[in-house]
Motif scaffolding. Structure first.
Motif, PDB file in Angstrom:
ATOM      1  N   LEU A 159      33.751 -43.519 -40.209  1.00 23.34           N
ATOM      2  CA  LEU A 159      34.057 -44.704 -41.016  1.00 23.34           C
ATOM      3  C   LEU A 159      34.990 -45.644 -40.268  1.00 23.34           C
ATOM      4  CD1 LEU A 159      33.953 -46.167 -43.819  1.00 23.34           C
ATOM      5  CD2 LEU A 159      36.049 -44.919 -44.378  1.00 23.34           C
ATOM      6  N   PHE A 160      36.044 -45.092 -39.662  1.00 24.70           N
ATOM      7  CA  PHE A 160      36.995 -45.929 -38.936  1.00 24.70           C
ATOM      8  C   PHE A 160      36.331 -46.624 -37.750  1.00 24.70           C
ATOM      9  CE2 PHE A 160      40.119 -44.276 -41.635  1.00 24.70           C
ATOM     10  CZ  PHE A 160      41.348 -44.859 -41.376  1.00 24.70           C
ATOM     11  N   ASP A 161      35.445 -45.929 -37.053  1.00 26.31           N
ATOM     12  CA  ASP A 161      34.719 -46.565 -35.949  1.00 26.31           C
ATOM     13  C   ASP A 161      33.901 -47.753 -36.450  1.00 26.31           C
ATOM     14  OD1 ASP A 161      35.629 -45.054 -33.829  1.00 26.31           O
ATOM     15  OD2 ASP A 161      34.000 -43.587 -33.932  1.00 26.31           O
ATOM     16  N   GLY A 162      33.293 -47.595 -37.626  1.00 25.91           N
ATOM     17  CA  GLY A 162      32.530 -48.701 -38.199  1.00 25.91           C
ATOM     18  C   GLY A 162      33.412 -49.894 -38.509  1.00 25.91           C
ATOM     19  N   PHE A 163      34.578 -49.643 -39.086  1.00 25.17           N
ATOM     20  CA  PHE A 163      35.507 -50.737 -39.372  1.00 25.17           C
ATOM     21  C   PHE A 163      35.997 -51.393 -38.080  1.00 25.17           C
ATOM     22  CE2 PHE A 163      36.545 -48.700 -43.643  1.00 25.17           C
ATOM     23  CZ  PHE A 163      35.895 -49.689 -44.369  1.00 25.17           C
ATOM     24  N   MET A 164      36.170 -50.596 -37.032  1.00 23.01           N
ATOM     25  CA  MET A 164      36.614 -51.162 -35.756  1.00 23.01           C
ATOM     26  C   MET A 164      35.559 -52.089 -35.172  1.00 23.01           C
ATOM     27  SD  MET A 164      39.670 -50.646 -34.761  1.00 23.01           S
ATOM     28  CE  MET A 164      39.391 -51.335 -33.133  1.00 23.01           C
ATOM     29  N   VAL A 165      34.297 -51.746 -35.327  1.00 19.31           N
ATOM     30  CA  VAL A 165      33.229 -52.623 -34.852  1.00 19.31           C
ATOM     31  C   VAL A 165      33.351 -53.994 -35.510  1.00 19.31           C
ATOM     32  CG1 VAL A 165      30.736 -53.024 -34.904  1.00 19.31           C
ATOM     33  CG2 VAL A 165      31.623 -50.777 -34.263  1.00 19.31           C
ATOM     34  N   GLU A 166      33.538 -54.016 -36.831  1.00 15.37           N
ATOM     35  CA  GLU A 166      33.669 -55.290 -37.547  1.00 15.37           C
ATOM     36  C   GLU A 166      34.914 -56.053 -37.104  1.00 15.37           C
ATOM     37  OE1 GLU A 166      31.418 -54.009 -41.713  1.00 15.37           O
ATOM     38  OE2 GLU A 166      33.592 -54.259 -41.688  1.00 15.37           O
ATOM     39  N   SER A 167      36.014 -55.335 -36.885  1.00 16.67           N
ATOM     40  CA  SER A 167      37.252 -55.985 -36.461  1.00 16.67           C
ATOM     41  C   SER A 167      37.114 -56.607 -35.077  1.00 16.67           C
ATOM     42  CB  SER A 167      38.406 -54.966 -36.465  1.00 16.67           C
ATOM     43  OG  SER A 167      38.650 -54.487 -37.763  1.00 16.67           O
ATOM     44  N   LYS A 168      36.402 -55.940 -34.189  1.00 20.44           N
ATOM     45  CA  LYS A 168      36.200 -56.481 -32.842  1.00 20.44           C
ATOM     46  C   LYS A 168      35.287 -57.701 -32.882  1.00 20.44           C
ATOM     47  CE  LYS A 168      37.026 -52.120 -30.413  1.00 20.44           C
ATOM     48  NZ  LYS A 168      36.434 -50.994 -29.638  1.00 20.44           N
ATOM     49  N   TRP A 169      34.271 -57.674 -33.728  1.00 17.18           N
ATOM     50  CA  TRP A 169      33.426 -58.864 -33.904  1.00 17.18           C
ATOM     51  C   TRP A 169      34.284 -60.053 -34.324  1.00 17.18           C
ATOM     52  CZ3 TRP A 169      29.177 -56.070 -37.264  1.00 17.18           C
ATOM     53  CH2 TRP A 169      28.250 -55.447 -36.406  1.00 17.18           C
ATOM     54  N   LEU A 170      35.132 -59.813 -35.334  1.00 21.70           N
ATOM     55  CA  LEU A 170      35.952 -60.893 -35.867  1.00 21.70           C
ATOM     56  C   LEU A 170      36.953 -61.399 -34.834  1.00 21.70           C
ATOM     57  CD1 LEU A 170      36.830 -62.618 -38.282  1.00 21.70           C
ATOM     58  CD2 LEU A 170      38.313 -60.734 -38.991  1.00 21.70           C
ATOM     59  N   ALA A 171      37.622 -60.477 -34.139  1.00 21.77           N
ATOM     60  CA  ALA A 171      38.637 -60.868 -33.161  1.00 21.77           C
ATOM     61  C   ALA A 171      38.042 -61.663 -32.006  1.00 21.77           C
ATOM     62  CB  ALA A 171      39.353 -59.624 -32.630  1.00 21.77           C
ATOM     63  N   ALA A 172      36.804 -61.325 -31.610  1.00 22.79           N
ATOM     64  CA  ALA A 172      36.155 -62.002 -30.489  1.00 22.79           C
ATOM     65  C   ALA A 172      35.376 -63.235 -30.930  1.00 22.79           C
ATOM     66  CB  ALA A 172      35.221 -61.032 -29.773  1.00 22.79           C
ATOM     67  N   GLY A 173      35.344 -63.491 -32.230  1.00 20.32           N
ATOM     68  CA  GLY A 173      34.583 -64.640 -32.723  1.00 20.32           C
ATOM     69  C   GLY A 173      33.087 -64.463 -32.601  1.00 20.32           C
ATOM     70  N   LEU A 174      32.625 -63.217 -32.575  1.00 18.22           N
ATOM     71  CA  LEU A 174      31.197 -62.944 -32.427  1.00 18.22           C
ATOM     72  C   LEU A 174      30.497 -62.989 -33.777  1.00 18.22           C
ATOM     73  CD1 LEU A 174      31.331 -59.924 -29.940  1.00 18.22           C
ATOM     74  CD2 LEU A 174      30.872 -62.325 -29.413  1.00 18.22           C
ATOM     75  N   VAL A 175      29.247 -63.442 -33.744  1.00 17.02           N
ATOM     76  CA  VAL A 175      28.416 -63.470 -34.943  1.00 17.02           C
ATOM     77  C   VAL A 175      27.296 -62.452 -34.746  1.00 17.02           C
ATOM     78  CG1 VAL A 175      26.915 -64.849 -36.421  1.00 17.02           C
ATOM     79  CG2 VAL A 175      28.939 -65.891 -35.374  1.00 17.02           C
ATOM     80  N   PRO A 176      27.381 -61.306 -35.387  1.00 15.98           N
ATOM     81  CA  PRO A 176      26.350 -60.283 -35.177  1.00 15.98           C
ATOM     82  C   PRO A 176      25.034 -60.677 -35.823  1.00 15.98           C
ATOM     83  CG  PRO A 176      27.807 -59.617 -36.952  1.00 15.98           C
ATOM     84  CD  PRO A 176      28.395 -60.874 -36.367  1.00 15.98           C
TER      85      PRO A 176
END
Length: 331
Positions: A159-176
């Motif tokens: 679960l935490f790994d999944g949340f980290m994926v979303e946080s990295k998207w947001l921090a990098a300004g990426l649009v998945p």
């Protein structure tokens, strides 16, 4: 209108809004009994109605009793679900990327000392997760003779790994891509974690351990279908209510970015079709029972039925169905 027709119209509308198979049984039973009792010229009730009414009140008493206990099965799950919401808010609203990374590593280390360097809110959350997990694992061991703590801690790490994926998207300004977001959203919905706990609390041993170990690579349909349905329902209705200003995105947002000619109503219709497709897959699994026991499949089915109760927002962002259901069972 003829006598009884207004009540019939309400009954039909309620049935269309909340179909029997997709809804919680007790919720449907209450409405069905209320309709029967409202019919004009009824001189007596049938034995089946009397039994159904008695069962309804017994279940109501059971729910009220469980609210007062701390070691009951549903209360244990309530603890897990509450912690998932806390972790979600810590990732979405509180922590920096560095803090969240340390938080995730602490969960993977699974040692209370690993939380010492975390901010106080994360440290408290970590200790609650740690204590609750051992509490549930001990309950399983007492009742069923095996201890699933390693599988439970691994589920938290996923679960935490999944949340980290979303946080990295947001921090990098990426649009998945919408599909990438949804695939990760199955994990961050918290449903796999919750249903893994259900699996062990129901007493599944060797097969459960084998299947739980596979969740990092492949989430089986009885778990992925409820998770995907939850994520899609949540993204349709709750983002405006969470005061997050859409920072972490939603499937609807990303789908509209990929399909600029679509209106929001088109995106919502697409999401409803996806939900219907997942329901079809879950129904197939329930009938075939290829992987899990009937008791666990019922739990998956009821968890999915609960989703529409939790996320049916009205225009004022109120959860009227949930309020009605809670009032029906607890008051």
């Amino acid at each position: 209108l003829e006598p009884g027709l207004p009540g019939l119209a309400r009954y039909v509308r309620q049935s269309l809004d909340h179909p029997y198979h997709l809804s919680l049984m007790q919720y449907k039973a209450r409405h069905h009994l209320s309709y029967l009792q409202s019919l004009p010229n009824r001189k007596s009730t049938t034995a089946i109605e009397e039994l159904a009414t008695a069962e309804f009140h017994l279940n109501k008493l059971q729910h009220q009793k469980e609210m007062e206990e701390v070691k009951r099965y549903r209360v244990q799950l309530t603890k897990i679900i509450s912690l998932i919401y806390v972790v979600d808010d810590l990732f979405d609203l509180v922590g920096t990327l560095e803090e969240l990374s340390l938080f995730t590593e602490a969960i993977k280390m699974w040692n209370t000392g690993a939380a010492d360097s975390l901010p106080s809110g994360m440290r408290s959350c970590y200790k609650a997760i740690y204590a609750t997990t051992y509490d549930i694992a001990d309950t399983v061991e007492e009742e069923h003779g095996f201890n699933p703590v390693n599988h439970l801690r691994n589920s938290w790490a996923v679960l935490f790994d999944g949340f980290m994926v979303e946080s990295k998207w947001l921090a990098a300004g990426l649009v998945p891509a919408a599909e990438d977001y949804l695939r990760n959203g199955v994990v961050t919905s918290g449903m796999p974690l919750t249903l893994t706990h259900v699996l062990f609390l129901l007493g599944h041993d060797h097969a459960a351990c084998h299947d739980a170990a596979k969740l990092t690579d492949h989430i089986p349909p009885p778990i992925s279908c409820p998770a995907k349905i939850l994520r899609l329902w949540d993204d349709m209705g709750s983002a405006e209510d969470e005061a997050q200003e859409g920072l972490d995105g939603s499937y609807r947002d990303f789908y509209l970015m990929e399909n600029p000619r679509c209106a929001p109503s088109d995106a919502e219709e697409h999401m409803r079709r996806l939900i219907a497709r997942e329901w079809e897959e879950l129904n197939r699994e329930c009938f075939s029972r290829r992987t899990f026991s009937s008791s666990f499949m019922r739990a998956c089915l009821n968890a999915t039925r609960m989703v529409s109760v939790m996320y049916s927002y009205d225009k004022e962002q109120r959860l009227l169905v949930l309020e009605d259901y809670a009032r029906m069972l607890l008051l």
